[in-house]
Write a protein that holds these residues in place. Structure first.
Motif, PDB file in Angstrom:
ATOM      1  N   CYS A 442      -2.017  -0.051   2.114  1.00 42.90           N
ATOM      2  CA  CYS A 442      -1.663   1.127   1.327  1.00 42.90           C
ATOM      3  C   CYS A 442      -2.773   1.368   0.312  1.00 42.90           C
ATOM      4  N   GLN A 444      -2.516   2.671  -2.518  1.00 48.38           N
ATOM      5  CA  GLN A 444      -2.074   2.523  -3.905  1.00 48.38           C
ATOM      6  C   GLN A 444      -1.292   1.240  -4.185  1.00 48.38           C
ATOM      7  N   CYS A 445      -1.118   0.386  -3.158  1.00 49.70           N
ATOM      8  CA  CYS A 445      -0.380  -0.858  -3.382  1.00 49.70           C
ATOM      9  C   CYS A 445      -1.139  -1.987  -2.698  1.00 49.70           C
ATOM     10  N   CYS A 460       4.208   2.831   3.619  1.00 54.10           N
ATOM     11  CA  CYS A 460       4.211   1.747   2.638  1.00 54.10           C
ATOM     12  C   CYS A 460       5.652   1.577   2.161  1.00 54.10           C
ATOM     13  N   CYS A 463       5.841   2.187  -2.013  1.00 60.27           N
ATOM     14  CA  CYS A 463       5.650   3.438  -2.755  1.00 60.27           C
ATOM     15  C   CYS A 463       5.970   4.670  -1.927  1.00 60.27           C
ATOM     16  N   PHE A 465       4.144   5.877   0.476  1.00 58.56           N
ATOM     17  CA  PHE A 465       2.942   6.467   1.067  1.00 58.56           C
ATOM     18  C   PHE A 465       3.089   6.483   2.582  1.00 58.56           C
TER      19      PHE A 465
HETATM   20 ZN    ZN Z   1       2.112   1.822  -1.388  1.00 55.06          ZN
END
Ligand code: ZN
Ligand code: ADP
Length: 726
Positions: A442, A444-445, A460, A463, A465
């Motif tokens: 991901c 952002q993670c 994900c 989050c 995503f």
């Molecule tokens: Zn994520």
């Protein structure tokens, strides 16, 4: 002199604000009022006393209450409960209030619904068309109906209705608000076995004493816990008080509702996330007026403004879903006990696999312990055995070992149902490039993207995503090289479809079923035998009754044990595997459970296989005691996060440095969280551990008050009694 009134506003502030009471307006604590707040007008609740720090403000600057709303007041007990929760969880009182006002439409004026009814004394109707005649026949009972409903019932267009209004034969009326049907204590009484009757006797006695008590109702799946606690509900109804039954959200199945209806002749009031805004508003008000006699709901049902609450039941009390992890971090089962104590009413905790906390409380006599020894049907608990994957590995690229495949074959051949359990949504937990080794993460993670093949997307799970499945590697650009690693339920479904092409499959996974109604439909289908091979995540573990289910196969028994930092990993695995295997063989035949594992000697696995709960409990309780873990010790987590990695780390270290020294309190960390980045935020954790007798909240409050302000997007979350260690 005009009075000043403290008002609590449902925002993230831990204090009341004083307002002037305008001439002619009278308010009492608990009343909902509109007040100016900053540039806005907001809803708040008149409080009994000042909360939090109060700046000296000259009355000149003080603003006045705008108006009092015509809704039921927040009861005194709810106000004390809110204060208690705020003190215990360290959440601002305003946020707890906000949680208790969980239905904004409760505070909006109820929109009248208009309809039509037959006009009085239309003695001499003129000549009628057949359509008009049909309408008047339907309306002859005098009941008001919505125009569209009347038109549908009479099979005509709404123009016909309008014509009848014009002719004065129908009149427009306000349709009165629907009322909840009233469940009746004596609607359909049950015959109980001796052991059940004994349990019923204890629960009734607890209700009759009208005093605080906590009772653990402890019995295997199918022992009749629900039937038995319905009698406590009946008793509560008989004395005119309200009851709330809390269930893990997903267990709000139609089956439960049907059984309730059968016993009490009317459905309960439901409270869960699938309700519409107006339904929530109606349920909220009905809890406050007492019209809602029995509420069945998820954890937040505890916070409804019950006026006459006389009984709280927490079913599946061990379920981790009772812990809320955002805004106000609370454990609803524990808060139910608190609410029972504040309200001086009985609390029942029911489970086939009670939590260690509850077990210890029952052993020390703090809770009463009522046991239902066996299944109502008399059928033995399923025989559970291990499939040692070191000896019997599945073929390459497959996930079911030969003994499990054979067992499924035999079960299907006998016309029975089999269930395969894997607590992992999606197709595969990891996708990588065969050519360059790149793993799809991901953005952002710090987590891998999970393939969901039925939707052809990568998701994900932290989050939300999402991305279409790429054709070529995003790193090296090589086409056709992306491979899925490891199984999720969708992949098991694929394997099963290939192995058993004749089987009627049902796949139960929350992401594949859009809502509660659809979930109820799928479950109803399984109960009716429309599927004979069920594949599911943990949602199959709870509250369903699949009468033809004879075999349960656990695809990966070791999955839950790998959660290193979580002190409840063993407990949770035991509960989940016990509950899932316990689904087998309820109706008439003894079931079988097969657990695929690489680690059959693990004490948790051994206890599952032997069906030896005592063995598991002894060991687990001893370990908790030695580790000063709940319930022998108290835990709190401090989670620091920021978009900037350095900022998060620095602040976490600063927080740790400022921990007030205390002899018997351990502060562990700071350490980077196991999931180091979520939604682009870098996360650090501290864990605080103290013996039971210590006032951990006082310590935490002092600590937090010494901290520098968390500037910018830095965030500090205090999680008392943490259940997640990620
Ligand atoms: Zn994520
Ligand atoms: P639990 O909640 O412990 O899993 P339930 O209350 O769901 O157990 O009971 C399991 C099954 O046995 C249900 O179908 C229930 O209707 C039936 N049952 C239990 N006790 C009785 C009883 N005394 N009379 C009739 N049916 C019963």
């Amino acid at each position: 002199m005009r009075g000043r009134v403290p008002v609590l506003i449902p925002v993230a502030l831990d204090q009341t604000y004083d307002y002037l009471l305008p001439e002619g307006l009278q308010v009492a604590p608990g009343d909902f009022v509109l007040v100016p707040f900053g540039a806005q007008t907001r809803l708040g609740v008149v409080w009994d006393q000042l909360l939090g720090p109060q700046p000296d403000k000259p009355p000149k600057k003080m603003k006045a209450i705008v108006e009092r709303l015509d809704v039921p007041a927040l009861p005194e007990l709810s106000r004390r409960f809110a204060e208690w929760i705020s003190r215990y969880t360290l959440a601002p009182a305003g946020m707890v209030l906000r949680m208790m006002m969980g239905a904004s439409s409760a505070f909006e004026p109820v929109k009248p619904r208009f309809g039509v009814a037959i006009a009085d004394g239309s003695a001499d109707p003129p000549r009628l068309t057949p359509a008009r005649k049909r309408v008047l026949e339907v309306a002859a009972d005098g009941l008001p109906r919505a125009k569209s409903a009347l038109a549908a019932e009479a099979a005509c267009s709404s123009g016909v209705i309008d014509g009848l209004i014009e002719a004065g034969l129908l009149v427009e009326v306000v349709i009165p608000e629907r009322r909840y049907p009233v469940p009746r204590a004596d609607h359909d009484e049950n015959q109980f076995t001796e052991a059940q009757a004994e349990a019923v006797h204890h629960l009734r006695a607890a209700v009759d004493s009208q005093a605080y008590s906590v009772t653990l109702l402890d019995g295997v799946t199918g022992s009749g816990k629900t039937e038995v606690y319905f009698e406590a509900v009946a008793r509560t109804l008989a004395v005119g008080r309200q009851a709330v039954i809390m269930l893990p959200e997903i267990a709000l199945t139609s089956q439960f509702m049907n059984r309730f209806q059968r016993r009490f002749g009317a459905p309960p009031v439901e409270w869960h996330s699938a309700l519409s805004g107006p339904e929530r508003g109606r349920a909220w008000r009905a809890a406050a007026t007492g019209e809602a006699r029995v509420v069945v709901g998820a954890r937040s049902a505890l916070f409804l403004p019950y006026q006459y609450l006389g009984l709280i039941i927490v079913d599946e009390e061990h379920d981790p879903g009772f812990k809320q992890e955002d805004r106000v971090h609370y454990q609803a089962r524990d808060m139910a006990v608190v609410r029972g104590s504040l309200g001086k009413i009985p609390v029942l905790l029911a489970s086939a696999t009670p939590s260690i906390e509850t077990h210890v409380n029952a052993r020390t006599g703090r809770y009463r312990h009522v046991v239902l020894p066996g299944r109502f049907s008399g059928v033995e608990m399923p025989e559970v055995s291990a499939i040692d994957l070191r000896r019997d590995p599945p073929e390459r690229g497959k996930w079911l070992a030969a003994p499990l495949v054979t067992a499924v074959e035999e079960t299907l051949a006998k016309g029975q149902q089999a269930l395969l359990f894997l607590n992992r949504r999606g197709y595969a937990p990891l996708t990588l490039c065969r050519s360059c080794g790149h793993r799809l993460e991901c953005p952002q993670c710090s987590a891998w993207l999970v393939e969901h093949r039925f939707r052809n997307r990568l998701n994900c799970h932290h989050c939300g995503f999402t991305l279409p499945l790429p054709e070529k590697c995003p790193k090296c650009g090589e086409p056709g090289q992306m491979v899925a690693c490891g199984p999720g339920v969708e992949r098991i479904a694929e394997e099963v479809a290939a192995r058993f092409p004749e089987a009627k499959l049902a796949l139960l996974s929350s992401d594949l079923i859009p809502g509660l109604a659809e979930m109820r439909e799928v479950i109803r289908g399984i109960e009716a035998g429309e599927a004979n091979l069920i594949i599911g995540t943990q949602i199959v573990a709870k509250g369903h009754n699949f009468p033809d289910l004879c075999l349960v196969g656990i695809v990966d028994g070791d999955l839950g044990l790998a959660q290193g930092a979580d002190p409840r990993a063993g407990e949770r695995t035991f509960q989940l595997l016990h509950q899932v295997t316990g689904r087998a063989g309820r109706a008439s035949v003894q079931g079988r459970g097969l657990v695929q594992t690489y680690n059959p000697e693990h004490p948790v696995m051994e206890a599952i296989i032997r069906g030896d709960r005592e063995m598991f409990l002894e060991r687990e309780i001893r370990q908790r005691q030695m580790g000063v873990l709940p319930p022998f010790g108290r835990l709190a987590a401090l989670i620091i996060s920021a978009r900037d990695a350095r900022l998060a780390e620095q602040f976490a270290r600063e927080v740790a440095r400022r921990a007030p020294p205390a002899e018997r309190i351990d502060v562990l960390g700071p350490a980077e969280a196991p999931i180091a980045i979520v939604r682009g935020r870098h996360r650090w954790r501290l864990l605080v551990r103290a013996p039971r007798e210590i006032d951990l909240q006082a310590y935490l409050r002092a600590w937090v008050s010494f901290l520098p302000e968390a500037k910018g997007d830095l965030r500090l979350v205090v999680d008392v009694d943490p259940y997640s260690f990620l």
